[in-house]
Design a protein around this motif. Sequence first.
Motif, PDB file in Angstrom:
ATOM      1  N   ARG A   1       0.830  -1.207   0.000  1.00  0.00           N
ATOM      2  CA  ARG A   1       0.000   0.000   0.000  1.00  0.00           C
ATOM      3  C   ARG A   1       0.865   1.258   0.000  1.00  0.00           C
ATOM      4  O   ARG A   1       0.566   2.227  -0.702  1.00  0.00           O
ATOM      5  N   ALA A   2       1.946   1.233   0.778  1.00  0.00           N
ATOM      6  CA  ALA A   2       2.833   2.400   0.823  1.00  0.00           C
ATOM      7  C   ALA A   2       3.493   2.650  -0.529  1.00  0.00           C
ATOM      8  O   ALA A   2       3.670   3.801  -0.942  1.00  0.00           O
ATOM      9  N   LEU A   3       3.846   1.586  -1.238  1.00  0.00           N
ATOM     10  CA  LEU A   3       4.469   1.747  -2.553  1.00  0.00           C
ATOM     11  C   LEU A   3       3.457   2.220  -3.592  1.00  0.00           C
ATOM     12  O   LEU A   3       3.764   3.066  -4.436  1.00  0.00           O
ATOM     13  N   LEU A   4       2.241   1.688  -3.541  1.00  0.00           N
ATOM     14  CA  LEU A   4       1.223   2.090  -4.512  1.00  0.00           C
ATOM     15  C   LEU A   4       0.776   3.532  -4.301  1.00  0.00           C
ATOM     16  O   LEU A   4       0.370   4.201  -5.259  1.00  0.00           O
ATOM     17  N   GLU A   5       0.838   4.014  -3.081  1.00  0.00           N
ATOM     18  CA  GLU A   5       0.428   5.394  -2.814  1.00  0.00           C
ATOM     19  C   GLU A   5       1.351   6.406  -3.478  1.00  0.00           C
ATOM     20  O   GLU A   5       1.015   7.589  -3.572  1.00  0.00           O
ATOM     21  N   ARG A   6       2.504   5.958  -3.950  1.00  0.00           N
ATOM     22  CA  ARG A   6       3.420   6.847  -4.665  1.00  0.00           C
ATOM     23  C   ARG A   6       3.016   7.027  -6.120  1.00  0.00           C
ATOM     24  O   ARG A   6       3.565   7.889  -6.812  1.00  0.00           O
ATOM     25  N   CYS A   7       2.063   6.244  -6.591  1.00  0.00           N
ATOM     26  CA  CYS A   7       1.667   6.286  -7.997  1.00  0.00           C
ATOM     27  C   CYS A   7       1.018   7.625  -8.324  1.00  0.00           C
ATOM     28  O   CYS A   7      -0.057   7.954  -7.802  1.00  0.00           O
ATOM     29  N   GLY A   8       1.649   8.398  -9.180  1.00  0.00           N
ATOM     30  CA  GLY A   8       1.091   9.669  -9.614  1.00  0.00           C
ATOM     31  C   GLY A   8       0.962  10.704  -8.523  1.00  0.00           C
ATOM     32  O   GLY A   8       0.337  11.744  -8.743  1.00  0.00           O
ATOM     33  N   GLY A   9       1.512  10.419  -7.338  1.00  0.00           N
ATOM     34  CA  GLY A   9       1.377  11.354  -6.228  1.00  0.00           C
ATOM     35  C   GLY A   9      -0.035  11.485  -5.709  1.00  0.00           C
ATOM     36  O   GLY A   9      -0.375  12.482  -5.068  1.00  0.00           O
ATOM     37  N   LEU A  10      -0.885  10.471  -5.948  1.00  0.00           N
ATOM     38  CA  LEU A  10      -2.289  10.551  -5.539  1.00  0.00           C
ATOM     39  C   LEU A  10      -2.510  10.107  -4.102  1.00  0.00           C
ATOM     40  O   LEU A  10      -3.515  10.466  -3.487  1.00  0.00           O
TER      41      LEU A  10
END
Length: 226
Positions: A82-91
Amino acid sequence: MLAHRPACTDPPVNLLSRVQALMVDFFWDRMHWVPQSVLFLPKEEGGHGLVHLASRGAAFRLRFVQRFLIGPADLVWRPVARALLERCGGLGLAESLFLMDLKGLRLNNLSGFYGGLFKVWGLLRKERPECCGSLFWLLREPVVRGSRFVCGVGPSLQQRLCEERILTLGQVVEVLNQSRLQERVDTRWRAHLGLTEAQRPEWRALYKPSLTKRGGDLQWRILHAA
């Protein structure tokens, strides 16, 4: 080992093609009598059950997405993912990303493996049920980029919502609740008890042992004068 690497990494396409060609040549002794697609079929369907490496890698990623979204609640790697995916596009989103249209979204800040998740996810056709029986997923429904809510959100409003990080229905509800609670006092007993602004109710103390939940609910209603 060969099956483990596609599950953990994102091998180059050329490498997979070369390894796949070597496997087919070894199986057929360089004599290709039928198309490769026939070899990948199960034996019950007239094939030989030969592994298609690209499809196997895609299956590994879909399994990862499935476990991340609806897997057991005690998965030890879910907070990291989840922490890594939250970096996607800064969203700052994780589960909601799989409900959005990610075309045009920059995935540069994701690793090859996590970027591959969305590439494989984009190959599927997703259909939402007319009636959503899960409040959990309803609150994670995006309001921009492929929302199920047809509300005519223009580009300028979408940009403003992205800047304010108001991207899901749950975040919209939270903002609306906060705006409605701005003028509301935390307890109606403040004036009667002569409490200062620095003194705040200790709501958690209402439910500490050995108080029962029923007793805590009663005290909560009294403090709210409900």
